[in-house]
Design a protein around this motif. Structure first.
Motif, PDB file in Angstrom:
ATOM      1  N   HIS A 150      -2.563 -38.399 -40.701  1.00 18.18           N
ATOM      2  CA  HIS A 150      -2.113 -38.135 -39.346  1.00 18.18           C
ATOM      3  C   HIS A 150      -1.720 -36.672 -39.238  1.00 18.18           C
ATOM      4  O   HIS A 150      -1.496 -36.002 -40.242  1.00 18.18           O
ATOM      5  CB  HIS A 150      -0.933 -39.037 -38.969  1.00 18.18           C
ATOM      6  CG  HIS A 150       0.268 -38.864 -39.833  1.00 18.18           C
ATOM      7  ND1 HIS A 150       0.398 -39.493 -41.059  1.00 18.18           N
ATOM      8  CD2 HIS A 150       1.393 -38.111 -39.695  1.00 18.18           C
ATOM      9  CE1 HIS A 150       1.549 -39.156 -41.620  1.00 18.18           C
ATOM     10  NE2 HIS A 150       2.170 -38.299 -40.814  1.00 18.18           N
TER      11      HIS A 150
ATOM     12  N   VAL B  48      -1.120 -49.305 -38.090  1.00 17.62           N
ATOM     13  CA  VAL B  48      -2.196 -48.411 -37.656  1.00 17.62           C
ATOM     14  C   VAL B  48      -2.624 -48.763 -36.239  1.00 17.62           C
ATOM     15  O   VAL B  48      -2.869 -47.878 -35.408  1.00 17.62           O
ATOM     16  CB  VAL B  48      -3.393 -48.497 -38.628  1.00 17.62           C
ATOM     17  CG1 VAL B  48      -4.612 -47.775 -38.049  1.00 17.62           C
ATOM     18  CG2 VAL B  48      -3.026 -47.898 -39.976  1.00 17.62           C
ATOM     19  N   ASP B  49      -2.703 -50.047 -35.933  1.00  8.55           N
ATOM     20  CA  ASP B  49      -3.142 -50.491 -34.606  1.00  8.55           C
ATOM     21  C   ASP B  49      -2.096 -50.203 -33.532  1.00  8.55           C
ATOM     22  O   ASP B  49      -2.448 -49.865 -32.393  1.00  8.55           O
ATOM     23  CB  ASP B  49      -3.449 -51.991 -34.625  1.00  8.55           C
ATOM     24  CG  ASP B  49      -4.637 -52.327 -35.509  1.00  8.55           C
ATOM     25  OD1 ASP B  49      -5.478 -51.435 -35.731  1.00  8.55           O
ATOM     26  OD2 ASP B  49      -4.712 -53.480 -35.981  1.00  8.55           O
TER      27      ASP B  49
ATOM     28  N   ASP C 166      -5.617 -42.385 -37.780  1.00  5.59           N
ATOM     29  CA  ASP C 166      -6.847 -43.157 -37.940  1.00  5.59           C
ATOM     30  C   ASP C 166      -7.829 -42.863 -36.800  1.00  5.59           C
ATOM     31  O   ASP C 166      -8.426 -43.768 -36.221  1.00  5.59           O
ATOM     32  CB  ASP C 166      -6.515 -44.659 -38.000  1.00  5.59           C
ATOM     33  CG  ASP C 166      -7.698 -45.491 -38.499  1.00  5.59           C
ATOM     34  OD1 ASP C 166      -8.411 -45.034 -39.398  1.00  5.59           O
ATOM     35  OD2 ASP C 166      -7.905 -46.598 -37.947  1.00  5.59           O
ATOM     36  N   ARG C 167      -7.936 -41.592 -36.454  1.00  2.00           N
ATOM     37  CA  ARG C 167      -8.881 -41.077 -35.452  1.00  2.00           C
ATOM     38  C   ARG C 167      -8.574 -41.552 -34.037  1.00  2.00           C
ATOM     39  O   ARG C 167      -9.440 -41.524 -33.156  1.00  2.00           O
ATOM     40  CB  ARG C 167     -10.323 -41.432 -35.839  1.00  2.00           C
ATOM     41  CG  ARG C 167     -10.777 -40.789 -37.148  1.00  2.00           C
ATOM     42  CD  ARG C 167     -12.220 -41.134 -37.457  1.00  2.00           C
ATOM     43  NE  ARG C 167     -12.385 -42.553 -37.744  1.00  2.00           N
ATOM     44  CZ  ARG C 167     -12.158 -43.101 -38.934  1.00  2.00           C
ATOM     45  NH1 ARG C 167     -11.757 -42.356 -39.944  1.00  2.00           N
ATOM     46  NH2 ARG C 167     -12.339 -44.386 -39.129  1.00  2.00           N
TER      47      ARG C 167
ATOM     48  N   VAL D 232      -2.110 -43.151 -44.680  1.00  2.00           N
ATOM     49  CA  VAL D 232      -3.027 -43.037 -43.541  1.00  2.00           C
ATOM     50  C   VAL D 232      -2.888 -41.635 -42.957  1.00  2.00           C
ATOM     51  O   VAL D 232      -1.793 -41.251 -42.536  1.00  2.00           O
ATOM     52  CB  VAL D 232      -2.733 -44.101 -42.470  1.00  2.00           C
ATOM     53  CG1 VAL D 232      -3.705 -43.949 -41.297  1.00  2.00           C
ATOM     54  CG2 VAL D 232      -2.834 -45.502 -43.068  1.00  2.00           C
TER      55      VAL D 232
END
Length: 278
Positions: free
Chosen positions: A73, A104-105, A53-54, A71
């Motif tokens: 990666h 994700v976090d 996620d950048r 997501v």
């Protein structure tokens, strides 16, 4: 010199596990990609850097990384000698879509207990016949992952449930040879899988898979004393094969079944023959 790639992959007979993937890469770098499954990753040697996620992340040796499905990666070696990793791909029955955002976090979890348990799970997954152990370990790992990803949630306090533990023991006693999955036990006893494992372990000081293997080894001892060969005994007592019997028999008795069968004969006068030193 070409990049070194050493890969092993298989699909175990454990519900919710899509694939087990072990790899050693020295130079190979993954491009951006996605998985339909959850990616549970540990690195045994070296380190991996990746973007999710950048945002850039890494996997030092004591970290468990959980990458959510769908997501994007990538991944590349973070050390000159590459990395050696073990990965589990898990479907949505093990971890729900509600955990994707928190994963994700915070995909990299520093938890030595979790890291140890994931390693133990990989060991069990590599041994055909130990699916109940693997399923039990994965069930408790799932609970620990959810606790990490929902830090504000009230943790469920393990509670004693001797009645449930007794019912599970009775069920295991009835299914010593054919075996039992956690899903079957949960359906028959109307209980959550994690609660079954914890209740049984709390009541008896031993996990359900350990109890089942103890019962099987006990039956194997009696058949070996009757003169049955180890290969036949393995089939009659629910082990996957003779090597599966040998591993658990040696662990619980101290000698392999073939040696036990040769030296544990009962003499005609009832005096047992002496065991050789292990």
């Amino acid at each position: 010199m070409a990049a070194e790639r050493d890969v092993t992959a298989w699909r175990p007979r454990v519900p919710g596990v899509v694939e087990v993937f072990h790899a050693h890469f020295t130079e190979y770098a993954y491009p951006m990609h996605v998985h339909e499954a959850w990616t549970l990753l540990i690195v045994d040697d070296g380190a991996v850097r990746y973007d999710l996620d950048r945002h850039e992340h890494g996997t030092p040796h004591d970290t468990v990384s959980l990458l959510p499905p769908h997501v994007p990666h990538n991944g590349s070696p973070a050390t000159p000698h590459g990395f050696r990793k073990r990965v589990l791909y898990l479907d949505g029955s093990r971890l729900g879509a509600d955990l994707i955002g928190p994963a994700v976090d915070s995909p990299d979890l520093r938890d030595p207990v979790l890291r140890l348990r994931v390693g133990q799970l990989h060991t069990a997954l590599a041994r055909p016949g130990d699916e109940l152990e693997a399923d039990s370990r994965l069930t408790l790992i799932g609970d620990r992952l959810r606790a990490h990803l929902r830090p504000g949630a009230v943790a469920e306090t393990p509670r004693r449930d001797p009645a449930l533990a007794r019912r599970l023991r009775e069920l295991l006693d009835e299914r010593v040879v054919e075996g039992l999955t956690l899903d079957e036990a949960a359906a028959l006893l109307h209980a959550h899988r994690a609660h079954l494992v914890r209740a049984f372990s709390s009541a008896y000081g031993i996990a359900p898979h350990q109890y089942l293997m103890s019962r099987r080894v006990g039956r194997a001892r009696r058949l070996l004393l009757d003169g049955r060969p180890p290969g036949e005994v393995a089939a009659l007592t629910g082990f996957y094969d003779q090597s599966h019997l040998t591993r658990h028999f040696r662990r619980l008795v101290g000698v392999p079944p073939g040696r036990y069968g040769r030296h544990a004969r009962v003499r005609r006068d009832g005096e047992p023959a002496a065991h050789p030193r292990a």
